[in-house]
Design a protein around this motif. Structure first.
Motif, short mmCIF file in Angstrom:
data_model
loop_
_atom_site.label_atom_id
_atom_site.label_comp_id
_atom_site.label_asym_id
_atom_site.label_seq_id
_atom_site.Cartn_x
_atom_site.Cartn_y
_atom_site.Cartn_z
N ALA A 103 0.83 -1.21 0.00
CA ALA A 103 0.00 0.00 0.00
C ALA A 103 0.86 1.26 0.00
CB ALA A 103 -0.93 -0.02 1.22
N ALA A 111 2.03 1.97 -3.42
CA ALA A 111 0.94 2.53 -4.25
C ALA A 111 0.77 4.02 -4.02
CB ALA A 111 -0.36 1.78 -3.96
N ILE A 112 0.87 4.44 -2.75
CA ILE A 112 0.72 5.85 -2.39
C ILE A 112 1.86 6.68 -2.97
CG2 ILE A 112 0.80 7.44 -0.40
CD1 ILE A 112 -1.83 6.02 -0.65
N THR A 126 -10.22 10.40 1.52
CA THR A 126 -9.53 9.18 1.12
C THR A 126 -9.93 8.01 2.02
OG1 THR A 126 -7.66 10.49 0.36
CG2 THR A 126 -7.24 8.15 0.76
N ILE A 148 -9.95 3.43 2.44
CA ILE A 148 -9.25 2.21 2.03
C ILE A 148 -10.19 1.01 2.13
CG2 ILE A 148 -8.08 2.20 4.29
CD1 ILE A 148 -5.92 0.45 2.96
N ARG A 173 -10.91 9.60 -3.26
CA ARG A 173 -9.76 8.73 -3.52
C ARG A 173 -9.90 7.49 -2.63
NH1 ARG A 173 -4.67 12.05 -3.12
NH2 ARG A 173 -5.21 12.21 -0.95
N ILE A 221 -7.93 3.62 -1.68
CA ILE A 221 -6.87 2.64 -1.87
C ILE A 221 -7.56 1.27 -1.83
CG2 ILE A 221 -4.57 1.89 -1.08
CD1 ILE A 221 -5.08 5.08 -1.30
N TYR A 237 -2.04 -3.21 -4.05
CA TYR A 237 -3.04 -2.14 -3.89
C TYR A 237 -2.99 -1.19 -5.09
CZ TYR A 237 -3.81 -3.94 0.68
OH TYR A 237 -4.15 -4.80 1.68
N VAL A 248 -4.45 2.77 -6.36
CA VAL A 248 -5.05 4.03 -5.93
C VAL A 248 -6.07 4.44 -6.99
CG1 VAL A 248 -4.64 6.46 -5.36
CG2 VAL A 248 -2.91 4.73 -4.77
#
Lengths: 400, 354, 85
Positions: free
Chosen positions: A83, A86-87, A100, A102, A182, A184, A228, A230
């Motif tokens: 993760a 991914a960020i 955001t 998840i 957004r 994740i 993951y 985004v």
């Protein structure tokens, strides 16, 4: 039909690499991650092959900078690593600047620690901190904390082997309906005695390298992994002038409603999920350029999925392959692993080989791609099928 | 956006709730720190061949689902979405124990197969032949609310007409034993009526299954309209009121519009202060209800709270056993539910009379 | 009825949770799967473990089980010939 949801970042850790670049290099080189198991002391170590990640828990804890008395299961450790990549890939500097959330997924959760300390918990206080780490939502909570996501929508899906595909689907809906800007999405699962022995009792573990879609397939290799993506709203992408890697164009989930573990002969559920995904994407079967199949190499899955593919695509089945012989079947994470691979396919116009395939199945004439193939790709369809009849299909596209 | 209604309910809990004609008319009082669900005669609902492999949680879920589907006058639904915090713990415990006690030998598949979190949703689909959307959320105390949010989105956008949602958790022996060791379960056995005065840490653990058919078609028999749901992974106590007011505002409501607050208090000394923040703050002049003394605490206990809310709105009646304060509303038009577990995974849910 | 057949019927009822079925309801030649007793592929896997654990017979291919578990009669003959304990 509405527009696809933008993917602006991805991260992965699997048996064939500790990040996106390493995974891609292995896929291109045809390098499998399947080997004998080394990190779990199991009675079956000589009779199974697995896709194991090279790092020990200690090494993963080091990478995350965790204190020695942390209570991360291996699932949470792998999830946090992927993760975070991914960020970073999405170049997110301030996670709080937009709403955001998840949506993660897992089937094993903290079972690796539970099976290790099951009786020990009753005797000594030393490892009791892991008790709270057992439940499936725990790894997600830890990933949220690692990413700094608080006071937000954070949840976990567990639908066996289709879990991560469903997390991506739910995430896409949250963006489309404007619940979040957004999200994740993805999944994580580590290897455990629980799943090794579970699949062993079902007699569907191969004692050698798995051979998806081969007449002589002997079963699956288990694997561990996390990945993951985004997903970001159109507004955010425009406002921040984000680079888009690809789009979630369509998704479909259906239930086979046939048997608890086996898929129906004719792949009813998988047929329905592919048809739904095509409808959501506003595409026809002929518009699909490549299928990344679930292809676990069990007798039942490959037959049922193959028949479903024929039902949907008729005589014009596009190029297809399963990447399970690279990574092993990574259970809840599989849908996210293969989503990353689908995006890499689109970016590089590459179809991956279905390793170890030799003999076509006698029930149909489907033959997967066995060598790396270059082809202009605009759309990739990815299947994830699981226990409980759970069937999911995602369609990724290069353009919105 | 379509309006969404609760068209039917089905509940198996530590109270006798499986008969939809009753609303807590007979209360079972416990003196314990772990309480069990009162079970119907499963044979009336599940064929023996199907039931033989099912652990308690699966049976509770399948039967609660069946009651809800029947009350909605349906034979099938467009989607099945469940929430379960701990999943099928009894089968998980059985399989882990077998692995450890037999050194990985002579293991049989049944408990492994049944241990997956989506077993209940899968079994319901298998039972009614539902090939539709089938999801299972497994995120602690927002498992049920995640299922609710998913269903709401699909019904509001008319992607589906009838969706079965539910929360289910069963208690397991080993799970309870280790949760006593880490003080998540109260050290002492306590009378249900004195739960909130316990002044000790931990909760009384329970189990149950609460299922609902949600629809964008209102029926005469509908229980309530669902206005909205919102979940938060974390929420400092100091930010609770602000976030709640914002949630109400987004639904075009204010604190004064709420006729009943259904509060998830479980008597845990360390975490009930969140509930007190609302009951002694924003909602001090609002009629308040609690329910975990009747159901016990479990990750999807809030689905029992949701059941209570639906019952109140349809019957326009609040049984005295669940009242938390002495304030009496004139009528019950709008109900707010608030829940959290151990200071995390908070949820707000809004229901309205229909 | 031979002791082994009786034993197998008892084991099948307990291990497969067939609590509503009495021993004398299973005839030696009744088919155990499909229209007969209604066992399924999960039961077959349970029975494979029983063969291994109680009679020392190891099957590696679940398909082999199909023939062996046809009826109590067939099962008992197979066990008598192949048992190692």
């Amino acid at each position: 039909m509405s527009k696809g949801v933008a993917i602006t970042g991805m991260g992965i850790i699997s048996a064939i690499g500790n990040n996106v670049a390493e995974n891609y290099r292995s896929l291109i080189a045809g390098r499998t991650g399947i080997s004998q198991i080394s990190k779990i002391d199991t009675l079956h170590k000589d009779s199974i092959m697995v896709g194991e990640i090279e790092f020990t828990n200690r090494e993963l804890e080091g990478k995350l900078g965790l204190s020695p008395n942390n209570n991360y299961s291996r699932t949470a450790l792998l999830g946090a690593i992927a993760a975070k990549e991914a960020i970073a890939d999405a170049k997110i500097l301030d996670i709080k600047a937009y709403r955001t959330g998840i949506i993660s997924s897992t089937s094993v959760g903290g079972m690796d620690m539970t099976e290790k300390y099951y009786y020990d918990y009753l005797e000594s206080g030393d490892n009791r901190r892991y008790i709270e780490g057992h439940h499936a939502g725990d790894s997600t909570e830890k990933i949220a904390e690692q990413l700094g996501i608080d006071q937000s929508l954070v949840t976990t899906i567990s639908t066996a082997c289709s879990s991560a595909a469903n997390a991506i689907m739910f995430g896409a809906r949250l963006i489309k309906t404007g619940q979040l800007d957004r999200v994740i999405v993805g999944g994580a699962d580590c290897l455990s005695k629980f799943t090794i022995n579970g699949f062993k009792t079902l007699m569907i573990l191969s004692d050698t390298h798995s051979t998806p879609f081969d007449e002589n397939r002997k079963g699956l290799n288990l694997g561990e992994a996390a990945a993951y993506l985004v997903l970001e709203s159109e507004m955010l992408v425009k406002k921040e002038n984000k680079k888009v890697l690809g789009y979630v164009a369509g998704y479909g989930n259906a239930n086979d409603a046939f048997h608890q573990t086996a898929s129906s002969e004719n792949g009813d559920g998988a047929t329905l999920s592919m048809e739904k995904a095509l409808t959501v994407a506003g595409l026809k079967p002929k518009d699909i350029d490549y299928i990344n199949a679930h292809g676990t190499a069990t007798g039942n899955n490959d037959l049922s999925e193959g028949r479903a593919i024929i039902r949907v695509f008729g005589k014009e089945v596009p190029e297809f392959s399963s990447t399970k012989a690279f990574t092993g079947h990574t259970l809840a994470a599989a849908g996210a692993i293969e989503a990353v691979y689908a995006i890499l396919s689109l970016q590089n116009n590459i179809i991956y080989p279905n390793l170890n395939f030799k003999t076509p199945m006698k029930e149909f004439t489907l033959i997967p791609e066995t060598t790396l193939k270059e082809k202009v790709l605009n759309t990739v369809l990815s299947n994830s099928l699981g226990f409980g009849g759970n069937c999911s299909t995602l369609i990724f596209s290069k353009n919105p | 956006m379509e309006k969404v209604f609760i068209n039917s309910i089905g509940s198996i809990s530590a109270q006798k709730t499986f008969d939809n004609n009753d609303f807590l008319e007979e209360i079972t009082t416990y003196e314990d720190n772990v309480i069990s669900a009162i079970e119907p005669n499963y044979k009336d609902f599940i064929p023996p061949a199907a039931a033989r492999r099912m652990a308690k949680g699966i049976k509770m879920g399948v039967v609660a689902a069946k009651i809800a589907i029947e009350e909605a006058n349906l034979t099938n639904v467009d989607a099945i979405i469940t929430g379960t915090g701990m999943g099928c713990v009894r089968d998980s415990e059985k399989f882990v124990t077998a692995i450890l006690d037999n050194q990985e030998q002579f293991l049989t598949p049944t408990s492994f197969i049944q241990s997956t979190h989506n077993t209940v949703a899968g079994q319901i689909a298998l039972g009614i032949g539902c090939k539709g959307y089938n999801f299972t959320y497994v995120h602690s105390s927002v498992s049920f609310e995640s299922a609710l949010l998913d269903a709401l989105m699909q019904l509001q956008t008319k992607e589906a007409e009838n969706i079965l949602i539910g929360g289910v958790d069963e208690s397991g022996e080993h799970t309870n034993a280790i949760h006593k060791l880490i003080h998540h379960i109260k050290p002492e056995k306590i009378n249900s009526n004195k739960l909130l005065q316990s002044n000790t840490e931990g909760a009384v653990f329970g189990e149950g299954a609460n299922f609902f058919v949600l629809s964008n078609n209102k029926q005469n028999s509908s229980y309530a309209q669902i206005l909205g749901v919102k979940t938060f992974n974390t929420l400092p106590q100091s930010e609770l009121a602000t976030n709640l007011e914002e949630f109400l505002k987004n639904n075009n409501l204010s604190v004064d519009d709420i006729d009943v607050l259904i509060s998830g208090n479980n008597g845990d000394l360390n975490f009930d202060n969140y509930y007190l923040e609302l009951s002694k703050g924003l909602f001090k002049n609002t009629q308040q209800v609690y329910y975990k003394h009747l159901s016990g605490e479990f990750n999807t206990a809030s689905s029992f709270g949701f059941w209570v809310g639906a019952k109140i709105l349809k019957s326009q009646h609040i049984p005295s056993e669940i009242t938390l304060n002495t304030i009496k509303s004139k009528g019950f038009g709008t109900v707010l539910l608030y829940n959290q577990y151990r200071g995390k995974n908070h949820s707000f849910t809004l229901l309205r009379q229909c | 009825m031979s002791d082994l057949k009786q034993e197998l019927k008892e084991k099948i009822i307990t291990q497969l949770n067939l609590e509503d079925i009495a021993i004398d309801e299973i005839a030696d030649n009744d088919s155990l799967f499909g229209d007969g007793l209604g066992l399924d592929s999960i039961d077959a896997l349970e029975l494979i473990v029983m063969l291994d654990k109680d009679y020392g017979i190891k099957l590696t291919d679940p398909k082999e089980g199909k023939k062996i578990f046809e009826s109590i009669e067939v099962m008992s003959n197979y066990i008598t010939t192949h048992r190692t304990k």
